[in-house]
Write a protein that holds these residues in place. Structure first.
Motif, PDB file in Angstrom:
ATOM      1  N   GLU A   1       0.839  -1.196   0.000  1.00 53.72           N
ATOM      2  CA  GLU A   1       0.000   0.000   0.000  1.00 53.72           C
ATOM      3  C   GLU A   1       0.876   1.250   0.000  1.00 53.72           C
ATOM      4  O   GLU A   1       1.914   1.293   0.653  1.00 53.72           O
ATOM      5  CB  GLU A   1      -0.911   0.007   1.235  1.00 53.72           C
ATOM      6  CG  GLU A   1      -2.083  -0.926   1.096  1.00 53.72           C
ATOM      7  CD  GLU A   1      -3.059  -0.831   2.253  1.00 53.72           C
ATOM      8  OE1 GLU A   1      -4.248  -1.094   2.036  1.00 53.72           O
ATOM      9  OE2 GLU A   1      -2.633  -0.519   3.389  1.00 53.72           O
ATOM     10  N   ARG A   2       0.407   2.268  -0.742  1.00 46.24           N
ATOM     11  CA  ARG A   2       1.199   3.490  -0.856  1.00 46.24           C
ATOM     12  C   ARG A   2       0.472   4.674  -0.236  1.00 46.24           C
ATOM     13  O   ARG A   2      -0.729   4.853  -0.449  1.00 46.24           O
ATOM     14  CB  ARG A   2       1.483   3.773  -2.331  1.00 46.24           C
ATOM     15  CG  ARG A   2       2.509   2.811  -2.921  1.00 46.24           C
ATOM     16  CD  ARG A   2       2.603   2.976  -4.412  1.00 46.24           C
ATOM     17  NE  ARG A   2       1.333   2.659  -5.050  1.00 46.24           N
ATOM     18  CZ  ARG A   2       1.001   3.005  -6.294  1.00 46.24           C
ATOM     19  NH1 ARG A   2       1.821   3.693  -7.034  1.00 46.24           N
ATOM     20  NH2 ARG A   2      -0.170   2.660  -6.807  1.00 46.24           N
ATOM     21  N   ASP A   3       1.250   5.472   0.497  1.00 53.03           N
ATOM     22  CA  ASP A   3       0.690   6.667   1.133  1.00 53.03           C
ATOM     23  C   ASP A   3       0.242   7.653   0.059  1.00 53.03           C
ATOM     24  O   ASP A   3       0.978   7.895  -0.902  1.00 53.03           O
ATOM     25  CB  ASP A   3       1.756   7.313   2.029  1.00 53.03           C
ATOM     26  CG  ASP A   3       1.172   8.467   2.837  1.00 53.03           C
ATOM     27  OD1 ASP A   3      -0.019   8.406   3.197  1.00 53.03           O
ATOM     28  OD2 ASP A   3       1.905   9.436   3.091  1.00 53.03           O
ATOM     29  N   GLY A   4      -0.958   8.183   0.228  1.00 53.64           N
ATOM     30  CA  GLY A   4      -1.461   9.162  -0.737  1.00 53.64           C
ATOM     31  C   GLY A   4      -2.140   8.503  -1.927  1.00 53.64           C
ATOM     32  O   GLY A   4      -2.771   9.179  -2.734  1.00 53.64           O
ATOM     33  N   VAL A   5      -2.010   7.184  -2.040  1.00 56.01           N
ATOM     34  CA  VAL A   5      -2.648   6.466  -3.153  1.00 56.01           C
ATOM     35  C   VAL A   5      -3.765   5.585  -2.588  1.00 56.01           C
ATOM     36  O   VAL A   5      -4.940   5.739  -2.921  1.00 56.01           O
ATOM     37  CB  VAL A   5      -1.630   5.612  -3.931  1.00 56.01           C
ATOM     38  CG1 VAL A   5      -2.322   4.809  -5.027  1.00 56.01           C
ATOM     39  CG2 VAL A   5      -0.536   6.491  -4.509  1.00 56.01           C
ATOM     40  N   ASP A   6      -3.387   4.661  -1.698  1.00 53.21           N
ATOM     41  CA  ASP A   6      -4.390   3.788  -1.092  1.00 53.21           C
ATOM     42  C   ASP A   6      -5.101   4.518   0.058  1.00 53.21           C
ATOM     43  O   ASP A   6      -6.314   4.426   0.206  1.00 53.21           O
ATOM     44  CB  ASP A   6      -3.721   2.511  -0.590  1.00 53.21           C
ATOM     45  CG  ASP A   6      -3.083   1.765  -1.745  1.00 53.21           C
ATOM     46  OD1 ASP A   6      -3.840   1.235  -2.577  1.00 53.21           O
ATOM     47  OD2 ASP A   6      -1.840   1.752  -1.850  1.00 53.21           O
ATOM     48  N   TYR A   7      -4.334   5.169   0.859  1.00 52.75           N
ATOM     49  CA  TYR A   7      -4.827   5.975   1.983  1.00 52.75           C
ATOM     50  C   TYR A   7      -3.829   7.095   2.224  1.00 52.75           C
ATOM     51  O   TYR A   7      -2.668   7.000   1.801  1.00 52.75           O
ATOM     52  CB  TYR A   7      -4.866   5.125   3.278  1.00 52.75           C
ATOM     53  CG  TYR A   7      -6.047   4.193   3.392  1.00 52.75           C
ATOM     54  CD1 TYR A   7      -7.309   4.671   3.734  1.00 52.75           C
ATOM     55  CD2 TYR A   7      -5.898   2.831   3.177  1.00 52.75           C
ATOM     56  CE1 TYR A   7      -8.398   3.797   3.858  1.00 52.75           C
ATOM     57  CE2 TYR A   7      -6.984   1.953   3.290  1.00 52.75           C
ATOM     58  CZ  TYR A   7      -8.225   2.456   3.632  1.00 52.75           C
ATOM     59  OH  TYR A   7      -9.299   1.606   3.746  1.00 52.75           O
ATOM     60  N   HIS A   8      -4.268   8.105   2.964  1.00 51.10           N
ATOM     61  CA  HIS A   8      -3.325   9.008   3.613  1.00 51.10           C
ATOM     62  C   HIS A   8      -3.097   8.386   4.994  1.00 51.10           C
ATOM     63  O   HIS A   8      -4.036   8.356   5.810  1.00 51.10           O
ATOM     64  CB  HIS A   8      -3.919  10.409   3.756  1.00 51.10           C
ATOM     65  CG  HIS A   8      -4.233  11.064   2.436  1.00 51.10           C
ATOM     66  ND1 HIS A   8      -3.252  11.487   1.571  1.00 51.10           N
ATOM     67  CD2 HIS A   8      -5.415  11.358   1.844  1.00 51.10           C
ATOM     68  CE1 HIS A   8      -3.817  12.026   0.497  1.00 51.10           C
ATOM     69  NE2 HIS A   8      -5.128  11.948   0.635  1.00 51.10           N
TER      70      HIS A   8
END
Ligand code: 5GP
Length: 212
Positions: A48-55
């Motif tokens: 999971e990537r920050d700013g993509v999947d969730y902040h």
């Protein structure tokens, strides 16, 4: 500018909502379509990537956003907090972009109270056995968390009654096409087409003006 519309999508964990969201982009294209990236205190899962999947934020950052009234809604889901930042939704709607948001049933209830014009869609897994199979295949959670999600699945599934639309996710492509059809149907309501239709009518008025 005609406003975009908000689509709230809920499903029990493992109903295939994430794959459905990905497939939806492929069906509709990303023009005039945006997906909300929620804030969460849950740690990222592998990949999971920050700013993509969730902040991904910590408790203090989340709390600060609550205090600053930057969420349209937030809820505790399982062990963590999840919230919809107003900045993820309102500017896009104002720009005529449709916004798709995946959130739990508490969040959808709260958001609907605040924005009753939102459309709500519940995604059901085809059966309990299939939900269990999908959760087991995921491997992201340890067995305890998975068992807890399964135990809660019936009460989640019964929430379908509060939603405007229901999609059974037996076949991913069919489910994505169904979701896309709901969004396309809203896009072609006369009120939303008015600007485009009037521009076409203007073109005709100009072209035929002299002939009148
Ligand atoms: P997960 O941790 O598996 O990504 O998500 C757990 C649950 O949190 C899912 O049911 C998901 O729909 C929900 N969720 C994700 N974003 C939000 C949000 O912004 N608000 C609320 N209330 N729930 C959310």
């Amino acid at each position: 500018m005609t406003r975009g519309e908000l689509f709230l999508i809920s499903a029990p964990s493992g109903a295939g909502k994430n794959s459905l969201m990905d497939a939806l982009g492929a069906h509709l294209g990303h023009e005039r379509l945006a997906f909300v990236v929620s804030h969460t205190t849950r740690p990222p899962r592998a990949g999971e990537r920050d700013g993509v999947d969730y902040h991904f934020v910590n408790d203090a950052q989340f709390e600060e956003m609550v205090r600053a009234d930057r969420f349209l809604e937030w809820a505790r889901v399982y062990d963590h907090r999840y919230g919809t930042a107003a900045a993820e939704v309102l500017p896009r709607l104002a720009q005529g972009i449709d916004v798709v948001h995946d959130l739990d049933v508490q969040g959808a209830t709260r958001l609907r109270l605040r924005m009753p014009e939102a459309h709500s869609i519940f995604v059901l897994p085809p059966s309990y056995a299939e939900l269990r199979r999908r959760l087991e295949g995921r491997g992201a959670d340890e067995a305890g968390a998975r068992a807890r999600r399964l135990a809660l699945s019936l009460s989640e599934i019964e929430c379908y009654r509060d939603y405007e639309y229901v999609i059974v996710n037996s076949d991913l492509q069919l489910a994505a096409a169904t979701l896309a059809a709901i969004i396309v149907e809203k896009r072609h309501r006369r009120a939303r087409m008015q600007e485009v239709a009037e521009a076409i009518a203007d073109d005709f008025r100009t072209a035929l003006g002299g002939a009148r």
